[in-house]
Design an enzyme around this catalytic site. Structure first.
Site, PDB file in Angstrom:
ATOM      1  N   HIS A  17       1.537   0.440  -8.820  1.00 11.14           N
ATOM      2  CA  HIS A  17       1.490  -0.721  -9.819  1.00 11.14           C
ATOM      3  C   HIS A  17       1.395  -0.019 -11.267  1.00 11.14           C
ATOM      4  O   HIS A  17       2.112  -0.472 -12.192  1.00 11.14           O
ATOM      5  CB  HIS A  17       0.068  -1.633  -9.862  1.00 11.14           C
ATOM      6  CG  HIS A  17       0.275  -2.318  -8.372  1.00 11.14           C
ATOM      7  ND1 HIS A  17      -0.924  -2.336  -7.470  1.00 11.14           N
ATOM      8  CD2 HIS A  17       0.887  -3.290  -8.070  1.00 11.14           C
ATOM      9  CE1 HIS A  17      -0.774  -3.353  -6.732  1.00 11.14           C
ATOM     10  NE2 HIS A  17       0.286  -4.002  -6.799  1.00 11.14           N
ATOM     11  N   LYS A  41      -7.037 -17.272  -1.492  1.00 18.03           N
ATOM     12  CA  LYS A  41      -7.168 -16.039  -0.911  1.00 18.03           C
ATOM     13  C   LYS A  41      -8.554 -15.641  -1.130  1.00 18.03           C
ATOM     14  O   LYS A  41      -9.169 -15.909  -2.317  1.00 18.03           O
ATOM     15  CB  LYS A  41      -6.150 -14.950  -1.388  1.00 18.03           C
ATOM     16  CG  LYS A  41      -4.808 -15.112  -0.784  1.00 18.03           C
ATOM     17  CD  LYS A  41      -4.094 -13.933  -0.853  1.00 18.03           C
ATOM     18  CE  LYS A  41      -2.704 -14.214  -0.727  1.00 18.03           C
ATOM     19  NZ  LYS A  41      -1.947 -12.919  -1.552  1.00 18.03           N
ATOM     20  N   ARG A  90       9.751  -2.346  -3.688  1.00 19.49           N
ATOM     21  CA  ARG A  90       9.579  -0.939  -2.764  1.00 19.49           C
ATOM     22  C   ARG A  90      10.665  -0.647  -1.848  1.00 19.49           C
ATOM     23  O   ARG A  90      11.021   0.233  -1.742  1.00 19.49           O
ATOM     24  CB  ARG A  90       8.194  -1.110  -2.028  1.00 19.49           C
ATOM     25  CG  ARG A  90       7.027  -0.736  -3.009  1.00 19.49           C
ATOM     26  CD  ARG A  90       5.882  -1.258  -2.376  1.00 19.49           C
ATOM     27  NE  ARG A  90       5.889  -2.631  -2.151  1.00 19.49           N
ATOM     28  CZ  ARG A  90       4.550  -3.266  -1.822  1.00 19.49           C
ATOM     29  NH1 ARG A  90       3.611  -2.643  -1.692  1.00 19.49           N
ATOM     30  NH2 ARG A  90       4.632  -4.756  -1.751  1.00 19.49           N
ATOM     31  N   SER A 129      -1.382  -2.251  -1.520  1.00 21.28           N
ATOM     32  CA  SER A 129      -3.045  -2.450  -1.826  1.00 21.28           C
ATOM     33  C   SER A 129      -3.653  -2.781  -0.420  1.00 21.28           C
ATOM     34  O   SER A 129      -4.811  -2.132   0.118  1.00 21.28           O
ATOM     35  CB  SER A 129      -3.279  -3.829  -2.510  1.00 21.28           C
ATOM     36  OG  SER A 129      -2.592  -3.665  -3.905  1.00 21.28           O
TER      37      SER A 129
END
Ligand code: ADP
Length: 163
Positions: A17, A41, A90, A129
Site C-alpha cells: 500500500h 466487517k 497485484r 493485509s
C-alpha cells in the site's frame, strides 16, 4: 489542481500500500488516502488506528492527506470534488475484481469518477493485509511486509487479544 483518492481497508497498511501511496503522490498534486469505515466487517484495527498508521507513514509526504469515510466511495468522491480513484493491482485475480468495481463506480457516478491502476512493485506482489495478520497472529516475522510502526501495532494487538 490535480487530485486523486486512494481508498481501501488498509487493515493494516502494508509496504505494498505504502509503495502505491508514494508513487501516486508523485503523479498528483494532492492524494487523499481514505480508510473505508465498513460497518459490515470487523477489522482487526479500528478506523482511528488505521488512520493513525497511515498518518504516521505519510507524515513526510506533504501532498498526502489521510481521511476515512462510510458508505459508497463514489459519494465520498463527489462530495469532495474528486474525480480520480487510484487502485493497486497485484495479479490477474485483482484485475477481474477491480475492473468490475471501476466500471460500477463509473456507471453509478454518471461517468464522473474514473479509476487509474498502478501495478504493484514486484517485491510486494505477494503481500496482502490478511496474510500479514495471519503471520503476526502466530508470532511470525512480518518485518519485510510492514513498517516498524505497524509491526509494533500488530504485536500489541495480538498480545491484547490473547490476554
Ligand atoms: P480493499 O480496499 O479491497 O479491502 P486493501 O485495503 O487491502 O483492500 O487494498 C486497497 C488497495 O490497495 C487495492 O487497490 C489493492 O489492490 C491495493 N493493494 C493491496 N495490497 C497491495 C500490494 N501488495 N501491492 C500493491 N497494491 C496493493
Amino acid at each position: 489542481m490535480n487530485r486523486a483518492l486512494y481508498p481501501g481497508s488498509f487493515d493494516p497498511m502494508t509496504l505494498g500500500h505504502l509503495d502505491i501511496i508514494k508513487r501516486a503522490s508523485l503523479m498528483f498534486d494532492e492524494l487523499i488516502v481514505a480508510v473505508l469505515d465498513n460497518t459490515q466487517k470487523t477489522p482487526l484495527f479500528s478506523t482511528d488506528e488505521r488512520v493513525k498508521i497511515l498518518q504516521e507513514a505519510t507524515k513526510d509526504m506533504p501532498n498526502v492527506k489521510v481521511d476515512y469515510f462510510r458508505g459508497l466511495t463514489v459519494d465520498y468522491c463527489i462530495k469532495n470534488n474528486l474525480h480520480i480513484m487510484v487502485r493497486g493491482l497485484r495479479a490477474v485475480t485483482d484485475f477481474e475484481y477491480e475492473l468490475q468495481i471501476a466500471q460500477t463506480n463509473r456507471k453509478i457516478s454518471d461517468n464522473r469518477v474514473d479509476t487509474v491502476f498502478l501495478t504493484t512493485d514486484l517485491q510486494y506482489s505477494y503481500l496482502s493485509s490478511s496474510t500479514v495478520k495471519e503471520i503476526a497472529k502466530y508470532g511470525g516475522d512480518v518485518s519485510h511486509s510492514v513498517t516498524p510502526y505497524v509491526e509494533a501495532a500488530l504485536k500489541e494487538k495480538f498480545i491484547t487479544i490473547k490476554g
